[in-house]
Design an enzyme around this catalytic site. Structure first.
Site, PDB file in Angstrom:
ATOM      1  N   ARG A 166       4.948   1.094  -5.515  1.00 41.41           N
ATOM      2  CA  ARG A 166       6.403   1.011  -5.402  1.00 41.41           C
ATOM      3  C   ARG A 166       7.042   0.626  -6.732  1.00 41.41           C
ATOM      4  O   ARG A 166       8.270   0.661  -6.859  1.00 41.41           O
ATOM      5  CB  ARG A 166       6.778  -0.011  -4.328  1.00 41.41           C
ATOM      6  N   ARG A 212       9.683 -17.795  -1.381  1.00 44.19           N
ATOM      7  CA  ARG A 212       8.369 -18.244  -0.940  1.00 44.19           C
ATOM      8  C   ARG A 212       7.860 -19.302  -1.923  1.00 44.19           C
ATOM      9  O   ARG A 212       8.406 -19.454  -3.003  1.00 44.19           O
ATOM     10  CB  ARG A 212       7.382 -17.062  -0.864  1.00 44.19           C
ATOM     11  N   ASP A 278       3.929  -7.364  -3.942  1.00 41.14           N
ATOM     12  CA  ASP A 278       5.078  -8.235  -4.183  1.00 41.14           C
ATOM     13  C   ASP A 278       4.677  -9.538  -4.862  1.00 41.14           C
ATOM     14  O   ASP A 278       5.388 -10.045  -5.746  1.00 41.14           O
ATOM     15  CB  ASP A 278       5.820  -8.509  -2.871  1.00 41.14           C
TER      16      ASP A 278
END
Length: 350
Positions: A166, A212, A278
């Site tokens: 991505r 996070r 990610d």
């Protein structure tokens, strides 16, 4: 022979006396300051009540007008006042996989955002998108866009000899700002524009909506183990060290760094486990900047069915991914922070 003349006091029955008159005058004037102070207090008290009432009324009017738009289904788009510093806006990079209905909804939404300069769909399926789907999405972009210059729309499909990611570089990208988002995440345009303005103040860090964290869990035999913390860990601890690329801004240069400059061992690891992309991007940006990301407080909406975070074993996989990547880096580039960007439009007090 002297004559005694008695002059009576005009205000009473007593006899007039200069000393008595002087004493009376002193008493009258000495009471005037106290009378003035008493009247001033009464005036200020009334003024204070009126001022408080006026502020309360103004707050009620502001609250009602700010909520009226949502009650009536009207969603105004507040364009960023400084969007010109990134070549006119940002590029929306949508990651999709086998969710065509959600993709249609997501593309339609981001096409309506005035600062969206381009919309790119990262197609990760082995089967090519149909021509019918391409024509439909291009038509949707034209219909939903609210500006004269319609956003550029295209699919980004990796060639057979290129690794699927991505974060592959985008040719002829017209903006420095890239907003990476999953196909099941909707961020309101006004909230997105605010995050864009935050990113413009720190264009080389990661600015996003999904925080996070990590923390040292244990250390045995000179081997450290870190724990990956989700939203409830962030809420409980009040700190974070990552923002996920499922809804985050970053500079386009990180697409090139991720593909061409990141360690081959890390690239190989991520290519085997795409769910770690990610975290790998968060580590890459932190390693490049030496600083923490920025979490933007704002409402975002996840549409469709529950994502992979709800699957059994997700927490174990994220912990493993984090520790493996840190081991490959040989250091911990992540930095914790408690800074949070909040739009004053949505707050009661400045």
């Amino acid at each position: 022979m002297s004559t005694l003349i008695q002059i009576r006091d005009a205000g009473g029955d007593g006899v007039y006396s200069p000393a008595k008159q002087k004493a009376a005058n002193r008493g009258a004037y000495s009471n005037r300051p106290f009378l003035f102070l008493r009247r001033a207090k009464q005036f200020l008290g009334a003024t204070k009540c009126k001022l408080l009432f006026a502020l309360f009324a103004l707050s009620v009017v502001v609250l009602v007008t700010s909520r009226l738009s949502s009650w009536m289904g009207w969603n105004p788009h507040h364009s960023s006042s400084v969007s010109s510093t990134s070549r006119g806006g940002y590029t929306v990079l949508i990651n999709t996989w086998r969710q065509k209905s959600l993709l249609k909804q997501t593309v339609a939404h981001y096409a309506s955002c005035r600062s969206a300069d381009a919309i790119h769909v990262v197609w990760s399926e082995s089967e090519q998108p149909s021509e019918q789907l391409k024509r439909y999405l291009k038509k949707i972009v034209v219909l939903k866009s609210q500006k004269a210059n319609k956003p550029n729309f295209r699919f980004d499909i990796s060639a057979d000899d290129e690794p699927h990611s991505r974060f592959n570089p985008i040719k002829h990208l017209s903006t420095d700002a890239v907003f990476s988002v999953d196909d099941d995440v909707i961020v309101p345009c006004s909230t997105l524009d605010f995050a864009f303005s935050v990113w413009q103040s720190a264009p080389f860090t990661m600015v996003g909506f999904v925080p996070r964290m990590h923390w040292l869990d244990k250390e045995q035999n000179n081997v450290v183990y870190y724990r990956y913390g989700g939203w409830w860990s962030v809420w409980w601890m009040g700190t974070y060290s990552m923002v996920l690329s499922k809804a985050a801004f970053f500079h386009r240069k990180y697409l090139d760094l991720y593909t061409h400059e990141m360690s081959p061992s890390i690239q190989d690891y991520v290519s085997r486990d795409r769910t770690c992309e990610d975290i790998a991007m968060a580590l890459l940006v932190a390693n490049a900047t030496g600083g923490p990301p920025i979490w933007v407080k704002g409402k975002i909406y996840e549409v469709g069915a529950s994502g992979i975070s709800s699957l059994r074993g997700h927490s174990h996989r994220r912990n493993k991914c984090l520790n493996d990547l840190i081991s490959l880096y040989g250091t911990v580039p992540l930095m914790s922070t408690n800074f949070k960007a909040v739009s004053s439009r949505n707050e009661w007090l400045w």
